[in-house]
Design a protein around this motif. Structure first.
Motif, PDB file in Angstrom:
ATOM      1  N   GLY A 177      -5.464 -10.636  -1.216  1.00  0.00           N
ATOM      2  CA  GLY A 177      -6.077  -9.677  -2.115  1.00  0.00           C
ATOM      3  C   GLY A 177      -6.287  -8.314  -1.507  1.00  0.00           C
ATOM      4  O   GLY A 177      -6.584  -7.351  -2.234  1.00  0.00           O
ATOM      5  N   GLY A 178      -6.132  -8.204  -0.215  1.00  0.00           N
ATOM      6  CA  GLY A 178      -6.319  -6.942   0.467  1.00  0.00           C
ATOM      7  C   GLY A 178      -5.084  -6.073   0.444  1.00  0.00           C
ATOM      8  O   GLY A 178      -4.077  -6.405  -0.187  1.00  0.00           O
ATOM      9  N   SER A 179      -5.166  -4.961   1.165  1.00  0.00           N
ATOM     10  CA  SER A 179      -4.094  -3.974   1.162  1.00  0.00           C
ATOM     11  C   SER A 179      -3.730  -3.546   2.571  1.00  0.00           C
ATOM     12  O   SER A 179      -4.563  -3.563   3.482  1.00  0.00           O
ATOM     13  N   LEU A 180      -2.489  -3.159   2.729  1.00  0.00           N
ATOM     14  CA  LEU A 180      -1.991  -2.550   3.953  1.00  0.00           C
ATOM     15  C   LEU A 180      -1.017  -1.448   3.576  1.00  0.00           C
ATOM     16  O   LEU A 180      -0.366  -1.523   2.535  1.00  0.00           O
ATOM     17  N   PHE A 202       3.448  -3.471  -4.741  1.00  0.00           N
ATOM     18  CA  PHE A 202       3.910  -2.621  -3.642  1.00  0.00           C
ATOM     19  C   PHE A 202       4.463  -1.316  -4.192  1.00  0.00           C
ATOM     20  O   PHE A 202       5.044  -1.282  -5.278  1.00  0.00           O
ATOM     21  N   THR A 203       4.314  -0.247  -3.417  1.00  0.00           N
ATOM     22  CA  THR A 203       4.870   1.045  -3.774  1.00  0.00           C
ATOM     23  C   THR A 203       5.553   1.656  -2.556  1.00  0.00           C
ATOM     24  O   THR A 203       4.929   1.820  -1.510  1.00  0.00           O
ATOM     25  N   LYS A 224       8.172  15.091   6.615  1.00  0.00           N
ATOM     26  CA  LYS A 224       7.597  14.415   7.768  1.00  0.00           C
ATOM     27  C   LYS A 224       8.497  13.325   8.330  1.00  0.00           C
ATOM     28  O   LYS A 224       8.121  12.649   9.287  1.00  0.00           O
ATOM     29  N   ASN A 225       9.657  13.139   7.734  1.00  0.00           N
ATOM     30  CA  ASN A 225      10.592  12.094   8.171  1.00  0.00           C
ATOM     31  C   ASN A 225       9.938  10.717   8.180  1.00  0.00           C
ATOM     32  O   ASN A 225      10.048   9.954   9.142  1.00  0.00           O
ATOM     33  N   THR A 226       9.251  10.403   7.095  1.00  0.00           N
ATOM     34  CA  THR A 226       8.584   9.111   7.009  1.00  0.00           C
ATOM     35  C   THR A 226       8.851   8.437   5.677  1.00  0.00           C
ATOM     36  O   THR A 226       9.072   9.092   4.658  1.00  0.00           O
ATOM     37  N   VAL A 227       8.829   7.124   5.699  1.00  0.00           N
ATOM     38  CA  VAL A 227       8.851   6.316   4.495  1.00  0.00           C
ATOM     39  C   VAL A 227       7.697   5.331   4.607  1.00  0.00           C
ATOM     40  O   VAL A 227       7.416   4.824   5.699  1.00  0.00           O
ATOM     41  N   ASN A 228       7.014   5.086   3.498  1.00  0.00           N
ATOM     42  CA  ASN A 228       5.832   4.244   3.493  1.00  0.00           C
ATOM     43  C   ASN A 228       5.991   3.100   2.504  1.00  0.00           C
ATOM     44  O   ASN A 228       6.774   3.166   1.560  1.00  0.00           O
ATOM     45  N   LEU A 229       5.223   2.068   2.745  1.00  0.00           N
ATOM     46  CA  LEU A 229       5.134   0.954   1.814  1.00  0.00           C
ATOM     47  C   LEU A 229       3.667   0.614   1.633  1.00  0.00           C
ATOM     48  O   LEU A 229       3.045   0.056   2.542  1.00  0.00           O
ATOM     49  N   GLN A 230       3.127   0.978   0.487  1.00  0.00           N
ATOM     50  CA  GLN A 230       1.758   0.632   0.149  1.00  0.00           C
ATOM     51  C   GLN A 230       1.757  -0.767  -0.439  1.00  0.00           C
ATOM     52  O   GLN A 230       2.418  -1.024  -1.444  1.00  0.00           O
ATOM     53  N   MET A 231       1.018  -1.665   0.176  1.00  0.00           N
ATOM     54  CA  MET A 231       1.016  -3.067  -0.195  1.00  0.00           C
ATOM     55  C   MET A 231      -0.381  -3.444  -0.675  1.00  0.00           C
ATOM     56  O   MET A 231      -1.321  -3.476   0.109  1.00  0.00           O
ATOM     57  N   ASN A 232      -0.509  -3.716  -1.961  1.00  0.00           N
ATOM     58  CA  ASN A 232      -1.781  -4.099  -2.560  1.00  0.00           C
ATOM     59  C   ASN A 232      -1.732  -5.533  -3.046  1.00  0.00           C
ATOM     60  O   ASN A 232      -0.662  -6.113  -3.221  1.00  0.00           O
ATOM     61  N   SER A 233      -2.902  -6.093  -3.287  1.00  0.00           N
ATOM     62  CA  SER A 233      -3.010  -7.463  -3.796  1.00  0.00           C
ATOM     63  C   SER A 233      -2.161  -8.427  -2.986  1.00  0.00           C
ATOM     64  O   SER A 233      -1.410  -9.244  -3.533  1.00  0.00           O
ATOM     65  N   LEU A 234      -2.286  -8.345  -1.694  1.00  0.00           N
ATOM     66  CA  LEU A 234      -1.437  -9.135  -0.811  1.00  0.00           C
ATOM     67  C   LEU A 234      -1.692 -10.626  -0.958  1.00  0.00           C
ATOM     68  O   LEU A 234      -2.821 -11.062  -1.185  1.00  0.00           O
ATOM     69  N   LYS A 235      -0.619 -11.375  -0.818  1.00  0.00           N
ATOM     70  CA  LYS A 235      -0.646 -12.826  -0.926  1.00  0.00           C
ATOM     71  C   LYS A 235      -0.168 -13.441   0.380  1.00  0.00           C
ATOM     72  O   LYS A 235       0.587 -12.820   1.119  1.00  0.00           O
ATOM     73  N   PRO A 236      -0.580 -14.671   0.675  1.00  0.00           N
ATOM     74  CA  PRO A 236      -0.093 -15.319   1.896  1.00  0.00           C
ATOM     75  C   PRO A 236       1.429 -15.349   1.998  1.00  0.00           C
ATOM     76  O   PRO A 236       1.966 -15.246   3.105  1.00  0.00           O
TER      77      PRO A 236
END
Length: 122
Positions: A15-18, A68-69, A76-88
């Motif tokens: 349920g958390g995010s990274l 995920f987004t 900035k030469n970056t790519v991100n992955l926002q991960m919400n509602s994480l599951k095992p």
């Protein structure tokens, strides 16, 4: 030619995010589509998300859609992955990759990072 370095992985409860980040070296970052893949022991590397050169188009595997987004910041030469509602079942080693086209296929990507571990506890 570029090098990719992932960061942001860690331990999180269900349920958390990274937020994962991938930093790219070189001056041609904006010429590449970017992708995120993940892999667990005993399985092949799995597609997660990809984003077009300018960031206008995004694609996700069904299991992460709505949670995920993927985004990129070409300045900035970056790519991100926002991960919400994480599951095992999201637990895996996550890799970023760069390639000429945004696809779901690992073989189309030219450069890969070393991976960052995401572990989701229940």
């Amino acid at each position: 030619q570029m090098q990719l370095t992932e960061s942001g992985g860690g331990l999180v409860q269900a349920g958390g995010s990274l937020r994962l980040s991938c930093a790219a070296s070189g001056r041609t970052f904006s010429s590449y589509a970017m992708g995120w893949f993940r892999q667990v022991p005993g399985k092949e590397r799995e597609f997660v998300a990809t984003i077009s050169l300018g960031g206008a188009i995004r694609d996700y595997t069904d299991s992460v859609k709505g949670r995920f987004t993927i985004s990129r910041d070409n300045a900035k030469n970056t790519v991100n992955l926002q991960m919400n509602s994480l599951k095992p079942e999201d637990t895996a080693l996550y890799y970023c990759a760069a390639g000429p086209l945004m696809t779901r296929t690992t073989t189309t990507y030219s450069y890969w990072g070393q991976g960052t571990q995401v572990t989701v506890s229940s």
